[in-house]
Design a protein around this motif. Structure first.
Motif, mmCIF file in Angstrom:
data_model
loop_
_atom_site.group_PDB
_atom_site.id
_atom_site.type_symbol
_atom_site.label_atom_id
_atom_site.label_comp_id
_atom_site.label_asym_id
_atom_site.label_seq_id
_atom_site.Cartn_x
_atom_site.Cartn_y
_atom_site.Cartn_z
ATOM 1 N N SER A 155 0.829 -1.198 0.000
ATOM 2 C CA SER A 155 0.000 0.000 0.000
ATOM 3 C C SER A 155 0.867 1.252 0.000
ATOM 4 C CB SER A 155 -0.889 -0.006 1.253
ATOM 5 O OG SER A 155 -1.593 1.199 1.368
ATOM 6 N N THR A 156 0.520 2.194 -0.851
ATOM 7 C CA THR A 156 1.144 3.514 -0.862
ATOM 8 C C THR A 156 0.045 4.516 -0.527
ATOM 9 O OG1 THR A 156 2.693 2.861 -2.605
ATOM 10 C CG2 THR A 156 2.370 5.220 -2.259
ATOM 11 N N VAL A 157 0.242 5.265 0.571
ATOM 12 C CA VAL A 157 -0.732 6.259 1.000
ATOM 13 C C VAL A 157 -0.074 7.631 0.931
ATOM 14 C CG1 VAL A 157 -2.210 7.045 2.893
ATOM 15 C CG2 VAL A 157 -1.843 4.594 2.543
ATOM 16 N N TRP A 158 -0.747 8.565 0.303
ATOM 17 C CA TRP A 158 -0.226 9.927 0.203
ATOM 18 C C TRP A 158 -0.318 10.606 1.555
ATOM 19 C CZ3 TRP A 158 -0.731 7.273 -3.957
ATOM 20 C CH2 TRP A 158 -0.239 7.701 -5.180
ATOM 21 N N ARG A 159 0.729 11.360 1.917
ATOM 22 C CA ARG A 159 0.709 12.140 3.155
ATOM 23 C C ARG A 159 -0.283 13.288 3.040
ATOM 24 N NH1 ARG A 159 7.107 12.806 4.063
ATOM 25 N NH2 ARG A 159 7.519 10.637 4.550
ATOM 26 N N ASP A 160 -0.305 13.896 1.865
ATOM 27 C CA ASP A 160 -1.217 15.008 1.626
ATOM 28 C C ASP A 160 -2.637 14.480 1.460
ATOM 29 O OD1 ASP A 160 0.937 16.791 1.590
ATOM 30 O OD2 ASP A 160 1.188 16.614 -0.575
ATOM 31 N N THR A 161 -3.594 15.286 1.870
ATOM 32 C CA THR A 161 -4.993 14.978 1.617
ATOM 33 C C THR A 161 -5.497 15.932 0.540
ATOM 34 O OG1 THR A 161 -5.648 16.409 3.454
ATOM 35 C CG2 THR A 161 -5.423 14.033 3.922
ATOM 36 N N PHE A 162 -6.707 15.692 0.066
ATOM 37 C CA PHE A 162 -7.201 16.397 -1.104
ATOM 38 C C PHE A 162 -8.590 16.966 -0.836
ATOM 39 C CE2 PHE A 162 -4.284 13.079 -2.198
ATOM 40 C CZ PHE A 162 -3.370 13.729 -2.995
ATOM 41 N N ALA A 163 -8.827 18.172 -1.342
ATOM 42 C CA ALA A 163 -10.099 18.854 -1.134
ATOM 43 C C ALA A 163 -11.248 18.115 -1.822
ATOM 44 C CB ALA A 163 -10.019 20.288 -1.640
ATOM 45 N N SER A 164 -10.958 17.468 -2.939
ATOM 46 C CA SER A 164 -12.001 16.725 -3.649
ATOM 47 C C SER A 164 -11.467 15.360 -4.059
ATOM 48 C CB SER A 164 -12.470 17.494 -4.890
ATOM 49 O OG SER A 164 -11.477 17.466 -5.898
ATOM 50 N N ASP A 165 -12.390 14.450 -4.329
ATOM 51 C CA ASP A 165 -11.966 13.134 -4.785
ATOM 52 C C ASP A 165 -11.338 13.226 -6.177
ATOM 53 O OD1 ASP A 165 -14.479 13.683 -5.913
ATOM 54 O OD2 ASP A 165 -15.261 11.675 -5.594
ATOM 55 N N GLU A 166 -11.779 14.192 -6.985
ATOM 56 C CA GLU A 166 -11.172 14.392 -8.306
ATOM 57 C C GLU A 166 -9.717 14.819 -8.184
ATOM 58 O OE1 GLU A 166 -14.086 15.951 -7.456
ATOM 59 O OE2 GLU A 166 -15.585 15.120 -8.812
ATOM 60 N N ASP A 167 -9.417 15.683 -7.194
ATOM 61 C CA ASP A 167 -8.034 16.102 -6.959
ATOM 62 C C ASP A 167 -7.166 14.907 -6.585
ATOM 63 O OD1 ASP A 167 -8.714 18.755 -7.456
ATOM 64 O OD2 ASP A 167 -8.779 19.307 -5.324
ATOM 65 N N ALA A 168 -7.712 13.997 -5.781
ATOM 66 C CA ALA A 168 -6.971 12.799 -5.388
ATOM 67 C C ALA A 168 -6.677 11.932 -6.602
ATOM 68 C CB ALA A 168 -7.745 12.009 -4.339
ATOM 69 N N LEU A 169 -7.674 11.733 -7.458
ATOM 70 C CA LEU A 169 -7.465 10.920 -8.650
ATOM 71 C C LEU A 169 -6.466 11.586 -9.600
ATOM 72 C CD1 LEU A 169 -8.344 8.210 -9.796
ATOM 73 C CD2 LEU A 169 -10.091 9.430 -11.103
ATOM 74 N N ASP A 170 -6.494 12.906 -9.691
ATOM 75 C CA ASP A 170 -5.505 13.628 -10.498
ATOM 76 C C ASP A 170 -4.090 13.397 -9.968
ATOM 77 O OD1 ASP A 170 -7.487 14.635 -12.166
ATOM 78 O OD2 ASP A 170 -7.514 16.627 -11.222
ATOM 79 N N ALA A 171 -3.944 13.366 -8.638
ATOM 80 C CA ALA A 171 -2.628 13.119 -8.038
ATOM 81 C C ALA A 171 -2.136 11.719 -8.396
ATOM 82 C CB ALA A 171 -2.696 13.290 -6.524
ATOM 83 N N PHE A 172 -3.039 10.751 -8.426
ATOM 84 C CA PHE A 172 -2.671 9.400 -8.848
ATOM 85 C C PHE A 172 -2.184 9.410 -10.293
ATOM 86 C CE2 PHE A 172 -4.216 5.659 -11.222
ATOM 87 C CZ PHE A 172 -3.294 4.731 -10.754
ATOM 88 N N ALA A 173 -2.950 10.051 -11.175
ATOM 89 C CA ALA A 173 -2.568 10.119 -12.592
ATOM 90 C C ALA A 173 -1.212 10.807 -12.759
ATOM 91 C CB ALA A 173 -3.640 10.851 -13.390
ATOM 92 N N ASP A 174 -0.972 11.864 -11.996
ATOM 93 C CA ASP A 174 0.320 12.551 -12.051
ATOM 94 C C ASP A 174 1.452 11.632 -11.600
ATOM 95 O OD1 ASP A 174 -0.985 14.851 -12.910
ATOM 96 O OD2 ASP A 174 -0.885 15.850 -10.942
#
Length: 87
Positions: free
Chosen positions: A49-68
């Motif tokens: 499991s890889t968990v980001w330290r940062d959290t995201f204002a929206s679920d779309e922002d989180a998915l964008d971070a994954f794509a990046d």
């Protein structure tokens, strides 16, 4: 009284992603019923499991971070064991 696990709300964007024969599970979640920011977790085929330290204002922002991360890391193989450093 037994320790109770908090209920989690999973985004509709949670699911599996496959590229070049590598499939990972992408979880985007937060505490149920809250307006807390979203957490991003990627689980590889071996269960790492890889968990980001940062959290995201929206679920779309989180998915964008994954794509990046996929783009910057050279593909899904960036998530294969051993787990990479936290983002």
């Amino acid at each position: 009284m037994a320790d109770e696990k908090p209920n989690m709300e999973f985004s509709d964007l949670t699911g599996r992603a496959t590229q070049d024969g590598v499939t990972v599970t992408v979880n985007v979640y937060r505490f149920a019923g809250s307006q807390d920011p979203w957490t991003l977790e990627v689980i590889d085929q071996a269960g790492w499991s890889t968990v980001w330290r940062d959290t995201f204002a929206s679920d779309e922002d989180a998915l964008d971070a994954f794509a990046d991360a996929v783009e910057e890391g050279g593909g899904m193989r960036a998530f294969l064991e051993p787990p990479p450093t936290l983002h």
